[in-house]
Design a protein around this motif. Structure first.
Motif, PDB file in Angstrom:
ATOM      1  N   ARG A  71       1.043  -1.068  -0.058  1.00 50.01           N
ATOM      2  CA  ARG A  71      -0.005  -0.045  -0.101  1.00 50.01           C
ATOM      3  C   ARG A  71       1.048   1.250  -0.074  1.00 50.01           C
ATOM      4  N   THR A 125      -9.806  -8.313  -4.744  1.00 47.87           N
ATOM      5  CA  THR A 125     -10.193  -8.021  -3.200  1.00 47.87           C
ATOM      6  C   THR A 125     -10.913  -8.917  -2.530  1.00 47.87           C
ATOM      7  N   ILE A 126     -10.618  -9.474  -1.299  1.00 46.87           N
ATOM      8  CA  ILE A 126     -11.696 -10.345  -0.828  1.00 46.87           C
ATOM      9  C   ILE A 126     -12.743  -9.721  -0.347  1.00 46.87           C
ATOM     10  N   ASP A 127     -12.901  -8.286  -0.247  1.00 45.01           N
ATOM     11  CA  ASP A 127     -13.881  -7.436   0.441  1.00 45.01           C
ATOM     12  C   ASP A 127     -15.263  -7.514  -0.579  1.00 45.01           C
ATOM     13  N   MET A 169     -13.702 -10.357   7.704  1.00 43.43           N
ATOM     14  CA  MET A 169     -13.153  -8.965   7.192  1.00 43.43           C
ATOM     15  C   MET A 169     -14.319  -8.501   5.909  1.00 43.43           C
ATOM     16  N   GLY A 170     -13.793  -7.374   5.594  1.00 41.35           N
ATOM     17  CA  GLY A 170     -14.488  -6.665   4.521  1.00 41.35           C
ATOM     18  C   GLY A 170     -14.576  -5.066   4.509  1.00 41.35           C
ATOM     19  N   ARG A 171     -13.793  -4.799   5.319  1.00 39.58           N
ATOM     20  CA  ARG A 171     -13.878  -3.346   5.592  1.00 39.58           C
ATOM     21  C   ARG A 171     -15.097  -2.855   5.759  1.00 39.58           C
ATOM     22  N   GLU A 222     -16.562  -6.699   9.908  1.00 41.65           N
ATOM     23  CA  GLU A 222     -15.681  -6.006  10.950  1.00 41.65           C
ATOM     24  C   GLU A 222     -16.026  -4.564  10.807  1.00 41.65           C
ATOM     25  N   HIS A 249      -6.225 -12.379   9.214  1.00 41.53           N
ATOM     26  CA  HIS A 249      -5.810 -12.544   8.006  1.00 41.53           C
ATOM     27  C   HIS A 249      -5.708 -13.995   7.049  1.00 41.53           C
ATOM     28  N   ARG A 252      -7.271 -14.189   3.892  1.00 39.89           N
ATOM     29  CA  ARG A 252      -6.632 -13.670   2.758  1.00 39.89           C
ATOM     30  C   ARG A 252      -5.938 -14.742   2.010  1.00 39.89           C
TER      31      ARG A 252
HETATM   32  O1  F6P Z   1      -8.837  -4.896   1.728  1.00 41.28           O
HETATM   33  C1  F6P Z   1      -8.670  -6.234   2.193  1.00 41.28           C
HETATM   34  C2  F6P Z   1      -8.524  -6.423   3.581  1.00 41.28           C
HETATM   35  O2  F6P Z   1      -8.312  -7.721   3.876  1.00 41.28           O
HETATM   36  C3  F6P Z   1      -9.590  -5.919   4.432  1.00 41.28           C
HETATM   37  O3  F6P Z   1     -10.911  -6.878   4.659  1.00 41.28           O
HETATM   38  C4  F6P Z   1      -8.973  -5.554   5.879  1.00 41.28           C
HETATM   39  O4  F6P Z   1      -9.703  -4.596   6.331  1.00 41.28           O
HETATM   40  C5  F6P Z   1      -7.766  -5.202   5.449  1.00 41.28           C
HETATM   41  O5  F6P Z   1      -7.640  -5.448   4.067  1.00 41.28           O
HETATM   42  C6  F6P Z   1      -6.752  -5.433   6.573  1.00 41.28           C
HETATM   43  O6  F6P Z   1      -5.648  -4.680   5.880  1.00 41.28           O
HETATM   44  P1  F6P Z   1      -4.054  -5.138   6.260  1.00 41.28           P
HETATM   45  O7  F6P Z   1      -3.726  -6.453   5.566  1.00 41.28           O
HETATM   46  O8  F6P Z   1      -3.195  -3.879   5.939  1.00 41.28           O
HETATM   47  O9  F6P Z   1      -4.018  -5.427   7.840  1.00 41.28           O
END
Ligand code: F6P
Length: 322
Positions: A71, A125-127, A169-171, A222, A249, A252
């Motif tokens: 990122r 993205t998994i979201d 997860m999912g923002r 989340e 995680h 992911r």
């Molecule tokens: O956007 C994908 C995601 O896994 C979200 O579901 C989660 O909130 C975020 O990334 C976590 O981010 P990081 O890997 O930076 O902790």
């Protein structure tokens, strides 16, 4: 002419199959494929390698992304975008396929406006939170990881007559939570897209407990930020011992499912078709009702992904909406 590929933001299963397909199609079309490592950060720092068949052999079944991700904050600054541009220019790369979320697409649109580097985005993205596409790469694998975790949690929940609050997860998006709750037959589901009514949940579950219900599964997105609150509420209002399990995680990772492998191949071939045959300057491959389309970046980033009404209806009772 060279085309680069990079993965940006949260990694997901399906990225490797897409990378593999990208390289294969480039070779078939006598175009030079370049792997850009470490996402936008690596593009700035010139971590770019002409791809060989060997680089992408034996990767289809692997989770994550073999070219890694990041990122990038630096990419927001023009001076670093210029460095990235010079890196691409020195390799003869004039277009890019990027796998990531809408933040990554926005970043590359700015890059296109600055330096004219063409690109096509693949929603990954998994979201599953990108506007105008029903599917983002990685979602099916994440859902299966969650399903497997919930199946295991159910074993211990029923053995102990406990409630489990499982946070997924999912923002800001409740897609993973809602589909997981529906397909696991959960008792409670809280997502940002739906109001919830605890009184009605309490009424229903207390009467089920009286009739012998032995355990409870609650799936919480989340983005709702109510995981600990719900655990305490269950103990107090339903009188059942409760535990929290934040899946984190692990969602992911994992080998891409068959669906994510196929979708990775399809997304990659549509992205390359747009760059090689259709003269698309910048856009995103989207998937709706069984078909792929190219949408403009402006259209994709201007709206918010909406979970289908039918899915919300299936989860209504679990949120206490009768
Ligand atoms: O956007 C994908 C995601 O896994 C979200 O579901 C989660 O909130 C975020 O990334 C976590 O981010 P990081 O890997 O930076 O902790």
């Amino acid at each position: 002419m060279g085309i680069g590929i990079l993965t940006s933001g949260g990694d997901c299963a399906g990225m490797n199959p897409a990378i593999r397909k990208f390289v294969d199609i480039c070779f078939e079309n006598k175009v030079e494929p370049y792997l850009i490592y470490d996402g936008l950060e690596g593009m700035i720092d010139g971590k770019i390698k002409k791809a060989s068949k060997k680089d992408v052999s034996g990767i289809i079944h692997r989770g994550g992304t073999i070219i890694r991700s990041s990122r990038s904050k630096r990419f927001f600054e023009k001076v670093y975008r210029e460095e990235a541009y010079n890196q691409l220019k020195s390799k003869g790369i004039n277009s890019i396929v990027i796998l990531g979320g809408d933040g990554s697409f926005r970043a590359l649109k700015q890059f296109y406006d600055d330096f004219g580097i063409r690109f096509v985005g693949i929603p990954a993205t998994i979201d599953n939170d990108i506007h105008l596409t029903e599917y983002c790469l990685g979602v099916d694998t994440a859902l299966n990881v969650i399903r497997s975790a919930i199946d295991n949690i159910r074993d211990t929940a029923s053995s102990f007559k406990r409630a489990f609050v499982v946070e997924v997860m999912g923002r800001e998006c409740g897609y993973l939570a809602i589909v997981s709750a529906i397909t696991s037959g959960a008792e409670i589901c809280l997502v940002p897209e739906m109001e919830y009514n605890l009184n009605s949940i309490k009424y229903r579950l207390n009467s089920e407990i009286k009739e012998g219900r032995g355990y409870i599964l609650a799936i919480v997105a989340e983005g709702v930020n109510k995981t600990q609150f719900l655990k305490d509420w269950i103990e107090k209002e339903l009188g059942m011992d409760a535990r929290v399990s934040v899946l984190g995680h692990i969602q992911r990772g994992g080998n891409p499912t068959v669906y994510d492998r196929l979708m990775g191949f399809e997304f990659a071939s549509k992205a390359l078709d747009a760059l090689l045959n259709r003269n698309v300057q910048n856009g995103v491959v989207v998937y709706r009702e069984g078909r792929f389309f190219i949408e403009t970046i402006e259209d994709v980033v201007s709206g918010k992904y909406k979970i289908k009404r039918e899915l919300l209806n299936l989860a209504k009772k679990m949120s206490g909406n009768t």
